[in-house]
Design a protein around this motif. Structure first.
Motif, PDB file in Angstrom:
ATOM      1  N   THR A 230      24.603 -67.955 120.264  1.00 46.34           N
ATOM      2  CA  THR A 230      23.236 -67.703 120.706  1.00 46.34           C
ATOM      3  C   THR A 230      22.603 -66.622 119.839  1.00 46.34           C
ATOM      4  OG1 THR A 230      24.102 -68.110 122.898  1.00 46.34           O
ATOM      5  CG2 THR A 230      21.830 -67.366 122.755  1.00 46.34           C
ATOM      6  N   THR A 231      21.559 -67.009 119.122  1.00 44.40           N
ATOM      7  CA  THR A 231      20.842 -66.067 118.276  1.00 44.40           C
ATOM      8  C   THR A 231      19.373 -66.072 118.679  1.00 44.40           C
ATOM      9  OG1 THR A 231      20.290 -67.733 116.662  1.00 44.40           O
ATOM     10  CG2 THR A 231      22.383 -66.592 116.348  1.00 44.40           C
ATOM     11  N   SER A 232      18.591 -65.259 117.977  1.00 53.46           N
ATOM     12  CA  SER A 232      17.169 -65.187 118.305  1.00 53.46           C
ATOM     13  C   SER A 232      16.470 -66.522 118.091  1.00 53.46           C
ATOM     14  CB  SER A 232      16.500 -64.114 117.429  1.00 53.46           C
ATOM     15  OG  SER A 232      16.770 -64.391 116.075  1.00 53.46           O
TER      16      SER A 232
ATOM     17  N   LEU B  57      17.141 -70.791 120.567  1.00 53.85           N
ATOM     18  CA  LEU B  57      16.354 -71.460 121.598  1.00 53.85           C
ATOM     19  C   LEU B  57      14.918 -71.714 121.158  1.00 53.85           C
ATOM     20  CD1 LEU B  57      17.821 -69.478 124.606  1.00 53.85           C
ATOM     21  CD2 LEU B  57      18.403 -71.796 123.859  1.00 53.85           C
ATOM     22  N   ALA B  58      14.608 -71.365 119.903  1.00 59.30           N
ATOM     23  CA  ALA B  58      13.243 -71.582 119.415  1.00 59.30           C
ATOM     24  C   ALA B  58      12.966 -73.071 119.270  1.00 59.30           C
ATOM     25  CB  ALA B  58      13.063 -70.893 118.062  1.00 59.30           C
ATOM     26  N   SER B  59      11.708 -73.442 119.405  1.00 62.47           N
ATOM     27  CA  SER B  59      11.349 -74.834 119.174  1.00 62.47           C
ATOM     28  C   SER B  59       9.963 -74.853 118.551  1.00 62.47           C
ATOM     29  CB  SER B  59      11.361 -75.620 120.482  1.00 62.47           C
ATOM     30  OG  SER B  59      10.375 -75.102 121.345  1.00 62.47           O
ATOM     31  N   PHE B  60       9.614 -75.994 117.998  1.00 61.46           N
ATOM     32  CA  PHE B  60       8.277 -76.110 117.412  1.00 61.46           C
ATOM     33  C   PHE B  60       7.705 -77.466 117.769  1.00 61.46           C
ATOM     34  CE2 PHE B  60      11.397 -77.607 114.480  1.00 61.46           C
ATOM     35  CZ  PHE B  60      10.845 -78.737 113.924  1.00 61.46           C
TER      36      PHE B  60
ATOM     37  N   VAL C 215      10.378 -79.907 119.379  1.00 63.07           N
ATOM     38  CA  VAL C 215      11.665 -80.094 118.698  1.00 63.07           C
ATOM     39  C   VAL C 215      12.393 -78.754 118.636  1.00 63.07           C
ATOM     40  CG1 VAL C 215      12.787 -80.764 116.552  1.00 63.07           C
ATOM     41  CG2 VAL C 215      10.719 -81.949 117.292  1.00 63.07           C
ATOM     42  N   PRO C 216      13.634 -78.688 119.158  1.00 58.18           N
ATOM     43  CA  PRO C 216      14.395 -77.443 119.036  1.00 58.18           C
ATOM     44  C   PRO C 216      14.703 -77.162 117.565  1.00 58.18           C
ATOM     45  CG  PRO C 216      15.452 -78.982 120.568  1.00 58.18           C
ATOM     46  CD  PRO C 216      14.383 -79.733 119.851  1.00 58.18           C
TER      47      PRO C 216
ATOM     48  N   ALA D 233      17.170 -75.632 116.244  1.00 61.67           N
ATOM     49  CA  ALA D 233      18.572 -75.864 115.886  1.00 61.67           C
ATOM     50  C   ALA D 233      18.793 -77.314 115.432  1.00 61.67           C
ATOM     51  CB  ALA D 233      19.492 -75.547 117.067  1.00 61.67           C
ATOM     52  N   TYR D 234      18.113 -78.262 116.110  1.00 65.08           N
ATOM     53  CA  TYR D 234      18.270 -79.667 115.728  1.00 65.08           C
ATOM     54  C   TYR D 234      17.765 -79.898 114.305  1.00 65.08           C
ATOM     55  CZ  TYR D 234      19.508 -81.430 120.393  1.00 65.08           C
ATOM     56  OH  TYR D 234      20.142 -81.714 121.557  1.00 65.08           O
ATOM     57  N   LEU D 235      16.639 -79.258 113.987  1.00 58.74           N
ATOM     58  CA  LEU D 235      16.096 -79.419 112.641  1.00 58.74           C
ATOM     59  C   LEU D 235      17.054 -78.824 111.602  1.00 58.74           C
ATOM     60  CD1 LEU D 235      13.612 -80.376 110.966  1.00 58.74           C
ATOM     61  CD2 LEU D 235      12.819 -78.011 111.052  1.00 58.74           C
ATOM     62  N   LEU D 236      17.628 -77.655 111.930  1.00 56.32           N
ATOM     63  CA  LEU D 236      18.588 -77.022 111.007  1.00 56.32           C
ATOM     64  C   LEU D 236      19.795 -77.949 110.783  1.00 56.32           C
ATOM     65  CD1 LEU D 236      18.606 -73.285 112.210  1.00 56.32           C
ATOM     66  CD2 LEU D 236      17.455 -74.261 110.204  1.00 56.32           C
ATOM     67  N   ASP D 237      20.266 -78.580 111.868  1.00 53.30           N
ATOM     68  CA  ASP D 237      21.391 -79.523 111.754  1.00 53.30           C
ATOM     69  C   ASP D 237      21.077 -80.605 110.730  1.00 53.30           C
ATOM     70  OD1 ASP D 237      22.595 -78.167 113.799  1.00 53.30           O
ATOM     71  OD2 ASP D 237      22.037 -79.619 115.350  1.00 53.30           O
ATOM     72  N   PHE D 238      19.885 -81.157 110.895  1.00 51.29           N
ATOM     73  CA  PHE D 238      19.491 -82.276 110.036  1.00 51.29           C
ATOM     74  C   PHE D 238      19.409 -81.831 108.575  1.00 51.29           C
ATOM     75  CE2 PHE D 238      16.447 -85.053 107.940  1.00 51.29           C
ATOM     76  CZ  PHE D 238      16.952 -86.305 108.284  1.00 51.29           C
ATOM     77  N   ILE D 239      18.780 -80.671 108.355  1.00 53.09           N
ATOM     78  CA  ILE D 239      18.632 -80.181 106.980  1.00 53.09           C
ATOM     79  C   ILE D 239      20.002 -79.902 106.365  1.00 53.09           C
ATOM     80  CG2 ILE D 239      17.770 -78.264 105.567  1.00 53.09           C
ATOM     81  CD1 ILE D 239      15.415 -78.081 107.585  1.00 53.09           C
ATOM     82  N   ALA D 240      20.886 -79.284 107.160  1.00 57.24           N
ATOM     83  CA  ALA D 240      22.229 -78.980 106.651  1.00 57.24           C
ATOM     84  C   ALA D 240      22.958 -80.261 106.255  1.00 57.24           C
ATOM     85  CB  ALA D 240      23.031 -78.221 107.699  1.00 57.24           C
ATOM     86  N   ALA D 241      22.851 -81.281 107.099  1.00 63.31           N
ATOM     87  CA  ALA D 241      23.530 -82.547 106.798  1.00 63.31           C
ATOM     88  C   ALA D 241      22.974 -83.165 105.520  1.00 63.31           C
ATOM     89  CB  ALA D 241      23.373 -83.528 107.961  1.00 63.31           C
TER      90      ALA D 241
END
Lengths: 239, 290
Positions: free
Chosen positions: B127-129, B132-135, B142-143, B145-153
């Motif tokens: 859990t970081t700042s 839980l952010a979303s846009f 869209v959370p 974290a989900y976007l970060l997952d996609f970009i990382a993949a």
């Protein structure tokens, strides 16, 4: 240069598990020579090549290349010393492009800087490989795959090439092309030790030949002499 | 009526694709090892979780951001992977094809229990700042974290592809997977190549562990469920293709979110695994396999 042979195999025994495949095999190959290994299926020709290139370790005996003992080295170390083994059945990497197959031939560090130079030599020898360099190797015909296997073997700057059953499964006209290429490879000063089912062919192309039977070398000598040997005539020419 | 349905669908479609990114990220390393060594690394999920816990430890002890901790985590898992193949699995491969599978299963059990002892069965999260952010995209939230997952993949898939297709070592990995003996005759030290392939797979597992932890809470038992998901991705995507694995992740993610949308949340995984079975039945080489 000294009088030492380029390759000296002395008294090796090789096993597959508990089955002995080579019995006290000795063989010498001088630099610039073409030597043919002749014998029936299962007589140990391919096993001998596999033992020289390090795929199998001999249980007994020694293998010297340029005076250095190589019988305990791994295949990748033996390639780096200048022995290139073109295996039976061509064994090209089917799902890699022709160019990638060739590049992999120059994988060892000593050959990498000479990659471009060796590529142009291979393309000059086999123009069809340049035309098809971006195709997957599995889309080539049998003859083209054999040329790819030979070209790939040349990419490592070998001093000695071990060639196993190059004409297996190829049409006669294609076989002629393969042997034409072989003569050109020889002109580049590369020594050749090859296995061939076709005895007539072997005795035409080679300087010397070794005849193997049941894992042993039973006869060896200059091809001119061998052609006159009664045993060879009987066994292989049906005369 | 139809348009309204479609507008509603945009949320599960978007979430499915992004979630698919996480699944793909976990599956890329599994796919690489599967493709090269024909080994189903059943410890892959637990090694991914090992990375999650490593990032958790770095965050809770020295306050390091999980993404920043990858600077240590990636080389650490790379080294563990190299050593594991070189000193453990290579010996098992010399015995039989089944031996490494059993060894990997053993590693999985040891890791699960080790993590249980150290971290307790309690659920943890990174859990970081920004966790839980979303846009907003149009009407969809869209959370982050989900976007970060996609970009990382996407990034990992791209680099793996370039590495495998362009470098000598990458080509050697391809060659060793297609014909080991012929690869040896090219002067390739296949033992070393396998160790690198496994190490690279573990480096991607390190990344997957952190992004998994940013997205979902995890327990020492989570490794198994993510292993099964990743296995589904590899089946859908097809063996040995990094792009296929990436797209396979999208398909599984979409199957899950769309299954949830039409059949209810309880049935979402049922639907996703039904898709896996369907692919196995009609196209066993995978949707994007050769």
């Amino acid at each position: 240069m000294s009088q030492k042979p380029l390759l000296k195999v002395s008294h090796i025994d090789t096993f597959y598990g508990s089955i002995q495949a080579l019995w006290n095999v000795s063989l010498e190959v001088e630099a610039q020579e073409i030597v043919a290994l002749i014998g029936a299926n299962g007589s140990g020709k391919s096993t001998l090549l596999d033992t020289i290139s390090g795929l199998i370790r001999p249980a007994k005996g020694g293998i010297e290349f340029e005076g250095e003992n190589i019988s305990t080295l791994n295949p990748f170390q033996i390639v780096a010393l200048g022995i290139s083994h073109v295996p039976e059945g061509r064994r090209v990497f089917p799902n890699l492009s022709v160019l990638d197959n060739l590049i992999l031939g120059s994988y060892n560090r000593a050959s990498r800087p000479k990659k471009e130079q060796n590529l142009s030599i291979v393309y000059e020898l086999f123009p069809v490989l340049e035309e098809r360099k971006n195709q997957l190797a599995k889309t080539l015909s049998g003859g083209e795959q054999q040329m790819l296997a030979l070209g790939r073997g040349l990419m490592s700057n070998p001093k000695l090439m071990l060639l196993d059953e190059m004409s297996l499964g190829l049409a006669p006209i294609v076989i002629n092309n393969v042997y034409k290429a072989l003569r050109k490879i020889r002109e580049k000063g590369i020594t050749l030790l090859f296995v061939e089912q076709n005895v007539r062919r072997s005795l035409e192309e080679a300087d010397r030949a070794c005849i193997m039977e049941a894992g042993r070398v039973v006869l060896s000598g200059d091809v001119a002499d061998l052609r006159e040997e009664e045993e060879v005539k009987k066994a292989y020419f049906g005369i | 009526m139809f348009l309204e349905l479609f507008a509603d669908l945009s949320t599960p479609i978007m979430m499915g694709i992004l979630l698919g990114g996480l699944y793909a990220l976990i599956a890329l390393g599994l796919s690489l090892v599967f493709g090269v060594m024909k080994l189903i690394n059943v410890a892959h999920g637990d090694l991914v979780l090992f990375s999650s816990y490593f990032a958790y430890a770095a965050m809770t002890t020295v306050g390091m951001d999980p993404v920043v901790s990858l600077v240590i985590g990636v080389p650490l898992l790379f080294a563990i992977g190299f050593a594991m193949q070189k000193y453990l699995l290579s010996r098992a491969f010399a015995i039989s094809m089944e031996a490494p599978l059993i060894i990997a299963f053993g590693v999985s059990l040891i890791l699960q229990n080790f993590q249980q002892i150290v971290w307790s069965p309690m659920s943890r999260g990174l859990t970081t700042s920004y966790t839980l952010a979303s846009f907003g995209v149009g009407s969809i939230r869209v959370p982050l974290a989900y976007l970060l997952d996609f970009i990382a993949a996407l990034v990992v898939m791209f680099f793996l592809r370039e590495f495998l297709n362009r470098t000598y070592l990458g080509k050697a990995i391809h060659a060793a997977s297609q014909d080991r003996r012929a690869a040896q005759l090219m002067g390739i030290n296949t033992d070393r190549v396998y160790a690198f392939a496994f190490a690279i797979s573990m480096a991607t597992a390190a990344l997957a562990g952190v992004f998994l932890g940013l997205t979902f809470p995890f327990t020492p038992q989570s490794g198994v469920s993510f292993l099964i998901l990743a296995f589904g991705v590899v089946i859908i995507g097809g063996l040995g293709s990094m792009l296929g694995t990436f797209l396979g992740g999208m398909v599984l993610g979409l199957a899950q979110t769309l299954g949830g949308y039409f059949l209810g949340a309880a049935a979402q995984m049922l639907f996703a695994y039904a898709i896996v079975l369907f692919v196995l039945a009609v196209r066993p080489q995978g949707l994007f396999g050769r």
